[in-house]
Design a protein around this motif. Structure first.
Motif, PDB file in Angstrom:
ATOM      1  N   ILE A  31       0.932  -1.187  -0.139  1.00 24.86           N
ATOM      2  CA  ILE A  31       0.023   0.457   0.109  1.00 24.86           C
ATOM      3  C   ILE A  31       0.568   0.999  -0.081  1.00 24.86           C
ATOM      4  CG2 ILE A  31      -1.825   1.027   1.747  1.00 24.86           C
ATOM      5  CD1 ILE A  31      -2.230  -1.633   2.445  1.00 24.86           C
ATOM      6  N   PHE A  32       1.167   2.468  -1.065  1.00 22.59           N
ATOM      7  CA  PHE A  32       1.467   3.214  -0.796  1.00 22.59           C
ATOM      8  C   PHE A  32       0.593   4.401  -0.785  1.00 22.59           C
ATOM      9  CE2 PHE A  32       2.776   0.391  -4.491  1.00 22.59           C
ATOM     10  CZ  PHE A  32       4.362  -0.342  -4.091  1.00 22.59           C
ATOM     11  N   LEU A  33       1.419   5.183  -0.387  1.00 19.57           N
ATOM     12  CA  LEU A  33       0.484   6.550   0.739  1.00 19.57           C
ATOM     13  C   LEU A  33       0.467   7.550  -0.229  1.00 19.57           C
ATOM     14  CD1 LEU A  33       0.642   6.020   4.410  1.00 19.57           C
ATOM     15  CD2 LEU A  33      -0.837   5.262   3.367  1.00 19.57           C
ATOM     16  N   GLU A  34      -0.012   8.523  -0.452  1.00 14.49           N
ATOM     17  CA  GLU A  34       0.471   9.727  -1.205  1.00 14.49           C
ATOM     18  C   GLU A  34       1.767  10.939  -0.524  1.00 14.49           C
ATOM     19  OE1 GLU A  34      -2.569   9.020  -0.104  1.00 14.49           O
ATOM     20  OE2 GLU A  34      -4.194   9.517  -2.209  1.00 14.49           O
ATOM     21  N   ASP A  35       2.203  10.937  -1.362  1.00 18.50           N
ATOM     22  CA  ASP A  35       3.154  11.386  -0.328  1.00 18.50           C
ATOM     23  C   ASP A  35       3.170  12.660   0.422  1.00 18.50           C
ATOM     24  OD1 ASP A  35       5.294  11.291  -1.655  1.00 18.50           O
ATOM     25  OD2 ASP A  35       5.302  12.394  -3.180  1.00 18.50           O
ATOM     26  N   ALA A  83      -4.972   6.475   6.030  1.00 22.13           N
ATOM     27  CA  ALA A  83      -3.817   6.042   5.904  1.00 22.13           C
ATOM     28  C   ALA A  83      -4.214   4.424   6.344  1.00 22.13           C
ATOM     29  CB  ALA A  83      -2.436   6.334   7.232  1.00 22.13           C
ATOM     30  N   ASN A  84      -5.447   4.620   7.331  1.00 19.82           N
ATOM     31  CA  ASN A  84      -5.956   2.962   8.242  1.00 19.82           C
ATOM     32  C   ASN A  84      -7.421   2.488   7.103  1.00 19.82           C
ATOM     33  OD1 ASN A  84      -5.835   2.877  11.594  1.00 19.82           O
ATOM     34  ND2 ASN A  84      -4.754   4.033  10.613  1.00 19.82           N
ATOM     35  N   GLN A  85      -7.859   4.131   6.728  1.00 15.35           N
ATOM     36  CA  GLN A  85      -8.800   3.349   5.097  1.00 15.35           C
ATOM     37  C   GLN A  85      -7.999   2.881   4.439  1.00 15.35           C
ATOM     38  OE1 GLN A  85     -12.878   4.000   5.233  1.00 15.35           O
ATOM     39  NE2 GLN A  85     -12.212   2.391   4.677  1.00 15.35           N
ATOM     40  N   LEU A  86      -7.084   2.848   3.477  1.00 16.32           N
ATOM     41  CA  LEU A  86      -6.688   2.259   2.777  1.00 16.32           C
ATOM     42  C   LEU A  86      -5.721   1.132   3.006  1.00 16.32           C
ATOM     43  CD1 LEU A  86      -4.311   5.433   1.009  1.00 16.32           C
ATOM     44  CD2 LEU A  86      -6.250   4.587   0.127  1.00 16.32           C
ATOM     45  N   ILE A  87      -5.574   1.231   4.065  1.00 15.15           N
ATOM     46  CA  ILE A  87      -5.376  -0.366   4.483  1.00 15.15           C
ATOM     47  C   ILE A  87      -6.169  -1.382   4.348  1.00 15.15           C
ATOM     48  CG2 ILE A  87      -4.050  -1.445   6.242  1.00 15.15           C
ATOM     49  CD1 ILE A  87      -2.371   0.435   7.085  1.00 15.15           C
ATOM     50  N   ALA A  88      -7.333  -0.515   5.161  1.00 16.09           N
ATOM     51  CA  ALA A  88      -8.754  -1.060   4.644  1.00 16.09           C
ATOM     52  C   ALA A  88      -9.666  -1.940   4.649  1.00 16.09           C
ATOM     53  CB  ALA A  88      -9.928  -1.204   6.335  1.00 16.09           C
ATOM     54  N   ASP A  89      -9.190  -0.887   3.196  1.00 19.64           N
ATOM     55  CA  ASP A  89      -9.577  -1.501   1.735  1.00 19.64           C
ATOM     56  C   ASP A  89      -9.061  -2.278   1.317  1.00 19.64           C
ATOM     57  OD1 ASP A  89     -11.525   0.474   1.997  1.00 19.64           O
ATOM     58  OD2 ASP A  89     -10.828   2.188   1.144  1.00 19.64           O
ATOM     59  N   ALA A  90      -7.757  -2.271   0.873  1.00 17.69           N
ATOM     60  CA  ALA A  90      -6.556  -3.210   0.206  1.00 17.69           C
ATOM     61  C   ALA A  90      -7.381  -4.373   1.145  1.00 17.69           C
ATOM     62  CB  ALA A  90      -6.039  -2.773   0.585  1.00 17.69           C
ATOM     63  N   LEU A 111      -2.296   0.600  13.377  1.00 24.08           N
ATOM     64  CA  LEU A 111      -3.045   0.439  12.420  1.00 24.08           C
ATOM     65  C   LEU A 111      -4.360   0.699  13.777  1.00 24.08           C
ATOM     66  CD1 LEU A 111      -1.688  -2.641  11.137  1.00 24.08           C
ATOM     67  CD2 LEU A 111      -2.151  -0.614  10.139  1.00 24.08           C
ATOM     68  N   SER A 112      -4.713   1.261  14.701  1.00 29.56           N
ATOM     69  CA  SER A 112      -5.600   1.624  16.081  1.00 29.56           C
ATOM     70  C   SER A 112      -6.948   0.906  14.709  1.00 29.56           C
ATOM     71  CB  SER A 112      -5.689   2.842  16.203  1.00 29.56           C
ATOM     72  OG  SER A 112      -4.386   2.297  17.376  1.00 29.56           O
ATOM     73  N   LEU A 113      -7.670   2.467  13.850  1.00 26.71           N
ATOM     74  CA  LEU A 113      -8.888   2.316  12.813  1.00 26.71           C
ATOM     75  C   LEU A 113      -8.941   1.385  12.209  1.00 26.71           C
ATOM     76  CD1 LEU A 113      -8.540   5.960  12.830  1.00 26.71           C
ATOM     77  CD2 LEU A 113      -9.526   5.013  14.588  1.00 26.71           C
ATOM     78  N   VAL A 114      -8.245   0.900  12.096  1.00 31.34           N
ATOM     79  CA  VAL A 114      -8.234  -0.524  10.846  1.00 31.34           C
ATOM     80  C   VAL A 114      -9.548  -1.671  11.097  1.00 31.34           C
ATOM     81  CG1 VAL A 114      -7.243  -2.180   9.388  1.00 31.34           C
ATOM     82  CG2 VAL A 114      -6.095  -0.565   9.736  1.00 31.34           C
ATOM     83  N   ALA A 115      -9.898  -2.570  11.758  1.00 31.59           N
ATOM     84  CA  ALA A 115     -10.473  -2.678  12.591  1.00 31.59           C
ATOM     85  C   ALA A 115     -11.844  -2.283  12.053  1.00 31.59           C
ATOM     86  CB  ALA A 115     -10.200  -3.803  13.835  1.00 31.59           C
ATOM     87  N   SER A 116     -12.050  -0.616  12.889  1.00 34.43           N
ATOM     88  CA  SER A 116     -13.294  -0.888  12.465  1.00 34.43           C
ATOM     89  C   SER A 116     -13.905  -0.134  11.404  1.00 34.43           C
ATOM     90  CB  SER A 116     -13.246   1.213  13.463  1.00 34.43           C
ATOM     91  OG  SER A 116     -12.891   1.613  13.294  1.00 34.43           O
TER      92      SER A 116
END
Length: 410
Positions: A31-35, A83-90, A111-116
């Motif tokens: 997962i590559f985040l925007e700069d 960042a957490n949303q992009l990881i969750a989407d993947a 990654l505190s918000l990924v699970a939600s």
């Protein structure tokens, strides 16, 4: 001068696609985040969450240890969410592409918000996998945690997992107290001895599971030529001296400055240890907290130079982005003591690695008729945070005995 960081890597589109191709056979998706998102996410994680999770509160307009105080957190919190949303989407996309995945394992507060986010998307399809969030850092007291602006959001995000795992009971206790005091949630003991937090009819289990040393890797490093060469080089350089070794992060909370001040106090107050003991200190440079690292590096190099100017060469100080396992094992072999004095710390297996290596060598020395000197010379000390106290802990161990001879590497 700043410490010798590796140059920052800028990835082109071709580089990113090559990384994707390389990871595809491993069923891994980068997962590559925007700069801009990446920069603000790093600031929020390193300058806001890191000190709080280590029970540190900033009270001034500037902080010597953690950089400038951030007055407007909204853009940085938004980057953290993004960042957490992009990881969750993947993750959700991967769940759709690969059937049969019934467990997600998330690591640390970044990654505190990924699970939600995963639960919100999967609830619609009624296929929510079991989720485990393992926290490898400390967890602060509720008094410190509630100073975070988005404390409710962070806690609810973590509680979206089915299991929240900690390394120590104190960290788990702080988490449950924060859930009660910040969100008003109850926690109770469940069958089997686990504690759980009641969240809208769900029971979120809190576990305490400890990590241990990677024994196979340590044993392989103990047999390597590189570790033997490092041990031999250090023994020759400091023959006749007791060697105190230290491997720490180059940052304020690692307590390296306290360690070096304690060593300076030992040399000032106990003349008999001069020229009989040496501190071999190695520091890891981490890219995420450059301001803290640069400040700490400058101060540590100044203290080392001051000690060596006042008493002769007694501190061997060096910094690097990494000190590989074979190097560390070789240093363990040459050392008489590992000195570890963190002010705050999460998981650190270095003392366990040291004890395991020295115990293995001690057993080999005994079986070869080498006596018990190694067992007496192998020590690991953790400090109390006061330089005179740490110096007192060091001094009884700092005088080498005739039989304290390290066995050969096998």
């Amino acid at each position: 001068n700043e410490p010798p960081y590796d140059a920052e890597v800028v990835l082109s589109k071709e580089d990113k696609e090559a990384i994707r191709r390389a990871l595809r056979p491993l069923h891994a998706e980068p997962i590559f985040l925007e700069d801009e998102v990446r920069a603000k996410h790093e600031v929020y994680v390193n300058e806001c969450l890191f000190p709080r999770f280590n029970n540190v509160l900033e009270t001034g307009s500037r902080s010597a240890a953690f950089g400038d105080l951030i007055l407007d957190l909204d853009p940085y919190v938004a980057a953290f969410r993004r960042a957490n949303q992009l990881i969750a989407d993947a993750i959700v996309k991967g769940l759709g592409d690969h059937s049969g995945i019934d467990l997600l394992w998330l690591h640390d507060y970044q990654l505190s918000l990924v699970a939600s986010y995963v639960r919100a998307q999967c609830d619609q399809s009624e296929s929510v996998p079991s989720m485990v969030l393992s926290l490898h850092a400390c967890f602060p007291t509720s008094e410190v945690f509630r100073s975070l602006e988005n404390r409710d959001e962070l806690l609810r995000g973590m509680l979206s997992a089915d299991i929240v795992n900690f390394h120590t009971f104190n960290h788990a206790r702080h988490f449950m107290q924060s859930c009660r005091r910040v969100l008003g949630l109850r926690f109770r003991s469940r069958q089997g001895g686990h504690m759980s937090v009641d969240v809208l009819g769900r029971h979120v289990t809190t576990c305490i599971n400890h990590m241990g040393p990677a024994l196979d890797e340590l044993q392989a490093a103990m047999r390597s030529e590189r570790s033997a060469a490092v041990a031999e080089r250090l023994r020759r350089a400091y023959a006749g001296r007791a060697v105190i070794i230290g491997f720490d992060e180059c940052q304020r909370l690692s307590g390296v400055m306290l360690k070096m001040l304690a060593f300076e106090h030992l040399l000032k107050t106990s003349r008999r240890y001069r020229n009989r003991v040496v501190l071999v200190q190695r520091c890891f440079l981490r890219d995420g907290r450059r301001k803290d690292t640069c400040t700490s590096s400058k101060e540590l190099r100044a203290i080392a130079a001051r000690i060596n100017t006042a008493f002769g060469f007694h501190v061997d100080y060096a910094e690097a982005n990494t000190w590989d396992l074979a190097y560390r094992v070789g240093a363990f072999h040459a050392a008489d003591m590992l000195l570890h004095t963190p002010s705050r710390e999460g998981v650190n297996l270095m003392p366990l690695d040291f004890v395991f290596c020295r115990a293995q060598w001690s057993l080999e020395a005994r079986s070869a008729g080498g006596g018990s000197g190694v067992a007496r010379s192998a020590g690991s000390v953790s400090g109390s945070g006061r330089d005179d106290s740490v110096g007192g802990d060091v001094s009884p161990r700092a005088s080498p005995t005739p039989d304290a001879v390290n066995p050969g590497l096998s």
